[in-house]
Motif scaffolding. Sequence first.
Motif, PDB file in Angstrom:
ATOM      1  N   ILE A  61      31.222  58.529  48.239  1.00  9.20           N
ATOM      2  CA  ILE A  61      33.450  58.301  48.158  1.00  9.20           C
ATOM      3  C   ILE A  61      33.468  56.467  47.648  1.00  9.20           C
ATOM      4  CG2 ILE A  61      35.566  58.727  48.897  1.00  9.20           C
ATOM      5  CD1 ILE A  61      33.775  60.695  50.438  1.00  9.20           C
ATOM      6  N   GLU A  62      34.545  56.626  46.724  1.00  8.70           N
ATOM      7  CA  GLU A  62      34.606  54.813  46.484  1.00  8.70           C
ATOM      8  C   GLU A  62      35.484  54.586  46.858  1.00  8.70           C
ATOM      9  OE1 GLU A  62      34.869  53.696  42.311  1.00  8.70           O
ATOM     10  OE2 GLU A  62      32.489  55.103  41.897  1.00  8.70           O
ATOM     11  N   SER A  63      35.509  53.279  47.413  1.00  6.18           N
ATOM     12  CA  SER A  63      36.327  52.693  48.187  1.00  6.18           C
ATOM     13  C   SER A  63      37.673  51.741  47.024  1.00  6.18           C
ATOM     14  CB  SER A  63      36.819  52.098  49.818  1.00  6.18           C
ATOM     15  OG  SER A  63      36.188  51.404  49.351  1.00  6.18           O
ATOM     16  N   LEU A  64      38.378  51.664  47.225  1.00  4.95           N
ATOM     17  CA  LEU A  64      39.070  51.000  46.294  1.00  4.95           C
ATOM     18  C   LEU A  64      38.935  48.970  46.457  1.00  4.95           C
ATOM     19  CD1 LEU A  64      43.144  51.205  46.653  1.00  4.95           C
ATOM     20  CD2 LEU A  64      41.720  51.386  44.500  1.00  4.95           C
ATOM     21  N   PRO A  65      38.153  48.562  45.099  1.00  6.29           N
ATOM     22  CA  PRO A  65      38.127  46.783  45.947  1.00  6.29           C
ATOM     23  C   PRO A  65      38.258  45.713  46.620  1.00  6.29           C
ATOM     24  CG  PRO A  65      37.557  47.674  43.823  1.00  6.29           C
ATOM     25  CD  PRO A  65      38.659  48.462  44.132  1.00  6.29           C
ATOM     26  N   VAL A  66      39.080  46.351  47.520  1.00  7.84           N
ATOM     27  CA  VAL A  66      40.017  44.703  48.060  1.00  7.84           C
ATOM     28  C   VAL A  66      39.783  44.663  49.072  1.00  7.84           C
ATOM     29  CG1 VAL A  66      41.916  46.460  46.469  1.00  7.84           C
ATOM     30  CG2 VAL A  66      42.086  46.747  48.744  1.00  7.84           C
ATOM     31  N   ARG A  67      39.729  43.689  49.560  1.00  6.33           N
ATOM     32  CA  ARG A  67      39.269  42.672  51.111  1.00  6.33           C
ATOM     33  C   ARG A  67      40.692  42.995  52.037  1.00  6.33           C
ATOM     34  NH1 ARG A  67      34.391  43.217  50.614  1.00  6.33           N
ATOM     35  NH2 ARG A  67      33.213  42.230  49.231  1.00  6.33           N
ATOM     36  N   GLY A 154      40.482  51.406  52.389  1.00  2.00           N
ATOM     37  CA  GLY A 154      40.499  51.356  53.792  1.00  2.00           C
ATOM     38  C   GLY A 154      38.578  50.166  54.231  1.00  2.00           C
ATOM     39  N   TRP A 155      38.198  50.563  55.517  1.00  2.00           N
ATOM     40  CA  TRP A 155      37.719  49.597  56.088  1.00  2.00           C
ATOM     41  C   TRP A 155      36.403  49.357  55.484  1.00  2.00           C
ATOM     42  CZ3 TRP A 155      37.448  47.097  59.906  1.00  2.00           C
ATOM     43  CH2 TRP A 155      36.055  46.136  60.966  1.00  2.00           C
ATOM     44  N   ASP A 156      36.357  47.656  55.071  1.00  2.00           N
ATOM     45  CA  ASP A 156      35.512  47.616  54.457  1.00  2.00           C
ATOM     46  C   ASP A 156      34.857  46.669  55.315  1.00  2.00           C
ATOM     47  OD1 ASP A 156      37.170  45.504  54.695  1.00  2.00           O
ATOM     48  OD2 ASP A 156      37.513  45.103  52.595  1.00  2.00           O
ATOM     49  N   TRP A 157      34.552  46.440  56.455  1.00  2.00           N
ATOM     50  CA  TRP A 157      34.163  45.899  57.430  1.00  2.00           C
ATOM     51  C   TRP A 157      34.893  44.231  57.670  1.00  2.00           C
ATOM     52  CZ3 TRP A 157      31.386  48.362  61.155  1.00  2.00           C
ATOM     53  CH2 TRP A 157      30.397  49.847  60.520  1.00  2.00           C
ATOM     54  N   THR A 158      36.010  43.852  56.790  1.00  2.00           N
ATOM     55  CA  THR A 158      36.645  43.369  56.772  1.00  2.00           C
ATOM     56  C   THR A 158      37.784  42.707  57.969  1.00  2.00           C
ATOM     57  OG1 THR A 158      37.897  42.914  55.068  1.00  2.00           O
ATOM     58  CG2 THR A 158      35.810  41.756  54.441  1.00  2.00           C
ATOM     59  N   GLY A 159      38.253  44.154  57.637  1.00  4.92           N
ATOM     60  CA  GLY A 159      39.105  44.137  58.922  1.00  4.92           C
ATOM     61  C   GLY A 159      40.190  45.632  58.616  1.00  4.92           C
ATOM     62  N   ALA A 214      43.206  56.762  53.427  1.00  6.16           N
ATOM     63  CA  ALA A 214      42.875  56.074  54.367  1.00  6.16           C
ATOM     64  C   ALA A 214      41.731  55.996  55.433  1.00  6.16           C
ATOM     65  CB  ALA A 214      44.294  54.858  54.729  1.00  6.16           C
ATOM     66  N   LEU A 215      40.864  54.906  55.157  1.00  3.50           N
ATOM     67  CA  LEU A 215      39.861  55.288  56.024  1.00  3.50           C
ATOM     68  C   LEU A 215      40.347  53.989  56.878  1.00  3.50           C
ATOM     69  CD1 LEU A 215      37.148  56.455  56.970  1.00  3.50           C
ATOM     70  CD2 LEU A 215      36.270  55.164  55.744  1.00  3.50           C
ATOM     71  N   TRP A 216      39.961  54.592  58.632  1.00  5.05           N
ATOM     72  CA  TRP A 216      40.599  53.698  59.941  1.00  5.05           C
ATOM     73  C   TRP A 216      38.698  53.699  60.124  1.00  5.05           C
ATOM     74  CZ3 TRP A 216      45.436  52.097  60.906  1.00  5.05           C
ATOM     75  CH2 TRP A 216      46.742  52.622  60.268  1.00  5.05           C
ATOM     76  N   TRP A 217      38.973  52.005  61.322  1.00  7.24           N
ATOM     77  CA  TRP A 217      37.901  52.514  62.330  1.00  7.24           C
ATOM     78  C   TRP A 217      37.684  51.829  63.496  1.00  7.24           C
ATOM     79  CZ3 TRP A 217      35.687  48.416  64.366  1.00  7.24           C
ATOM     80  CH2 TRP A 217      34.481  48.103  64.346  1.00  7.24           C
ATOM     81  N   GLU A 218      38.155  52.807  65.023  1.00  6.79           N
ATOM     82  CA  GLU A 218      37.976  51.653  65.968  1.00  6.79           C
ATOM     83  C   GLU A 218      36.611  51.629  67.154  1.00  6.79           C
ATOM     84  OE1 GLU A 218      40.337  50.186  66.221  1.00  6.79           O
ATOM     85  OE2 GLU A 218      41.982  50.240  66.058  1.00  6.79           O
ATOM     86  N   ASP A 219      35.936  52.302  67.129  1.00  3.59           N
ATOM     87  CA  ASP A 219      35.507  52.491  68.402  1.00  3.59           C
ATOM     88  C   ASP A 219      35.688  51.999  69.510  1.00  3.59           C
ATOM     89  OD1 ASP A 219      33.160  54.435  66.808  1.00  3.59           O
ATOM     90  OD2 ASP A 219      31.805  51.934  66.683  1.00  3.59           O
TER      91      ASP A 219
END
Length: 358
Positions: A61-67, A154-159, A214-219
């Motif tokens: 699945i593709e995500s928007l290429p934004v930081r 969503g989440w791109d490991w930058t936040g 939108a994809l969120w991440w918390e763990d």
Amino acid sequence: MDHRERFLRAFQFKDVDRVPDYEFGYWPETVDRWHGEGLPFEKKSGRDIEMYLGLEGWSRIESLPVRTGLWPRLQGRIIKEGNRQVVDDCLGGISLRTVGTTSISQHLRYPLRNREGWEKLRPFFDPETPGRFPLNWDEVVERYKERDYPLYLGWDWTGFGSLYGLLRNLMGVQGISIAFYRDPDWITEMMDTLVDLWISILQKALRTIKVDFALWWEDMCYNRGPLLSVRHFEEFMVPRYKKVTDVLKEYGVNINILDCDGDISLLVPGWLKGGINCMFPVEGRFTDIYKLRERFGHDILFVGSVNKIALIAGEKAIDQELKRLTPLLEDGGYIPTVDHRVPPEISYSTYKYYLKKK
């Protein structure tokens, strides 16, 4: 029915020819094992394997290429070689990394330890920093206008989409836990900085591109529940989630998928209140997915929940696990996947049996 239509209709509790065929992914040790059991050696990434096995695939699945978070990313450096490398993340943190494994690095020093450290990091959350958007943004917009697959921000490991998880990674569980009590204004300031950043990016990006979720991440949970009190969660995080999801809703984004392992049961009410309505990967050993559906009805969506332990146990257990989840699948608003990355205890032939039965 194309992939995008299938995805949206499944989460709208509408009839579909089938739900999207997703899987969460695979540990490198699993892929190494499978290479000896028939998986072609050149198939190494999650995307490679999903394409080879004929899945739509979560990794595809593709995500928007934004930081959307900490930017720019600094290149870490190894300051001591060996089987256990000592790594400087160049943000102020030092960690110990075991070579040849995917185990989580052990922090010897976290990068964010006090307000002085925060002032150094704060500029990395400036929405106007060059590089957050591609220079060819107009071409990106045109590419996504006509598509037959879902697109997410969503989440791109930058936040993006991580209030607790991102700060916990920078501070450690102990550090952030103490800060909630000793300096709640600091926690407020950092979380507000993240929210302001996300909203700025959302408003710029979604003016010209329609995304599907939108994809969120918390763990922020373990096998017995959350890593912070529900009171703190409701006070510090839920209103800020709501502020962001309200903006997303203005742009027609009504699906918010949140990735959190462990027993999430106590936090689900707050996430729903904050506009986050899809739980992932809903680990079967720790969270009762049927109790959540019974309590919240069609207000809650799910991805995951196929207990990985059933796949380890073999074909009979797989059949029982899929039978357990069939009523939920028939009710709708649910896409089944293994409830985390596939571990190396599962053979390639067993995994292919699971996919066939699913």
